[in-house]
Design a protein around this motif. Sequence first.
Motif, PDB file in Angstrom:
ATOM      1  N   LEU A  60       0.809  -1.204   0.000  1.00  0.00           N
ATOM      2  CA  LEU A  60       0.000   0.000   0.000  1.00  0.00           C
ATOM      3  C   LEU A  60       0.848   1.263   0.000  1.00  0.00           C
ATOM      4  N   GLU A  61       2.164   1.130  -0.088  1.00  0.00           N
ATOM      5  CA  GLU A  61       3.050   2.298  -0.132  1.00  0.00           C
ATOM      6  C   GLU A  61       3.629   2.432  -1.534  1.00  0.00           C
ATOM      7  N   ALA A  62       3.753   3.648  -1.993  1.00  0.00           N
ATOM      8  CA  ALA A  62       4.374   3.890  -3.292  1.00  0.00           C
ATOM      9  C   ALA A  62       5.889   3.945  -3.100  1.00  0.00           C
ATOM     10  N   ILE A  92       0.760   4.411  -6.362  1.00  0.00           N
ATOM     11  CA  ILE A  92       1.802   4.731  -7.334  1.00  0.00           C
ATOM     12  C   ILE A  92       2.273   6.154  -7.099  1.00  0.00           C
ATOM     13  N   ARG A  93       3.520   6.393  -7.426  1.00  0.00           N
ATOM     14  CA  ARG A  93       4.104   7.723  -7.290  1.00  0.00           C
ATOM     15  C   ARG A  93       4.285   8.303  -8.693  1.00  0.00           C
ATOM     16  N   LEU A  94       3.904   9.563  -8.863  1.00  0.00           N
ATOM     17  CA  LEU A  94       4.129  10.272 -10.113  1.00  0.00           C
ATOM     18  C   LEU A  94       5.425  11.068  -9.968  1.00  0.00           C
ATOM     19  N   VAL A  95       6.349  10.830 -10.889  1.00  0.00           N
ATOM     20  CA  VAL A  95       7.652  11.483 -10.848  1.00  0.00           C
ATOM     21  C   VAL A  95       7.802  12.317 -12.106  1.00  0.00           C
ATOM     22  N   SER A  96       8.012  13.615 -11.932  1.00  0.00           N
ATOM     23  CA  SER A  96       8.243  14.511 -13.073  1.00  0.00           C
ATOM     24  C   SER A  96       9.718  14.455 -13.453  1.00  0.00           C
ATOM     25  N   VAL A  97       9.981  14.449 -14.758  1.00  0.00           N
ATOM     26  CA  VAL A  97      11.347  14.464 -15.265  1.00  0.00           C
ATOM     27  C   VAL A  97      11.525  15.802 -15.970  1.00  0.00           C
ATOM     28  N   MET A  98      12.374  16.655 -15.386  1.00  0.00           N
ATOM     29  CA  MET A  98      12.545  18.011 -15.909  1.00  0.00           C
ATOM     30  C   MET A  98      14.012  18.252 -16.268  1.00  0.00           C
ATOM     31  N   THR A  99      14.216  19.220 -17.147  1.00  0.00           N
ATOM     32  CA  THR A  99      15.581  19.582 -17.515  1.00  0.00           C
ATOM     33  C   THR A  99      16.179  20.480 -16.437  1.00  0.00           C
TER      34      THR A  99
END
Length: 177
Positions: A60-62, A92-99
């Motif tokens: 139950l943990e992301a 689920i964890r949402l991870v942003s990929v940025m420059t």
Amino acid sequence: MALLRSRRTMFILAAVVIVGLVVSGGIGLVQSMSTVAQTEQDPGQGQGGQGGGEGGPDPLEAPEAGVLGQAPSGLEYSSEDDDVECTPAECIRLVSVMTTDEDADVSSDEAVEAVYDGLLEQNWGQLLPEGAEEPDDVPLSETIMTDGEVMVADATEHDSEGAVAVLMVGNANPPAN
């Protein structure tokens, strides 16, 4: 046999049966309510030891964004605690990929492919979509990456202009239901 023909005996027998049914129904109701209360207090128990076993996260943990390792050159990962979406079975964890450089012009497709290439270098596996036989049959961003404990999938809205690359990071263990 003569006793069974008596009205008095029949009333007593019927009353005993009705009382027995009411008592057994009450006991069953109390037991079911106590079971529900226990599962609400401790949802991680009773899942056969899946998930939390060897230092892995509870189902139950992301997983944390750190499971992706070092971000590719020119990119960085960003994820806050409120970037976690949960269902009753998993999170689920949402991870942003940025420059890292504001002047760099990296599309969301290029960012996802750079991350996936980095994961392949770390010996992550690649799960192909249904119908694909070889990794070359589909774009890299349409596959799912896994290390056996964690799965990573592209969740970017590629249709919108200037979209930030977003990855979904979740547990590779199937939800316990």
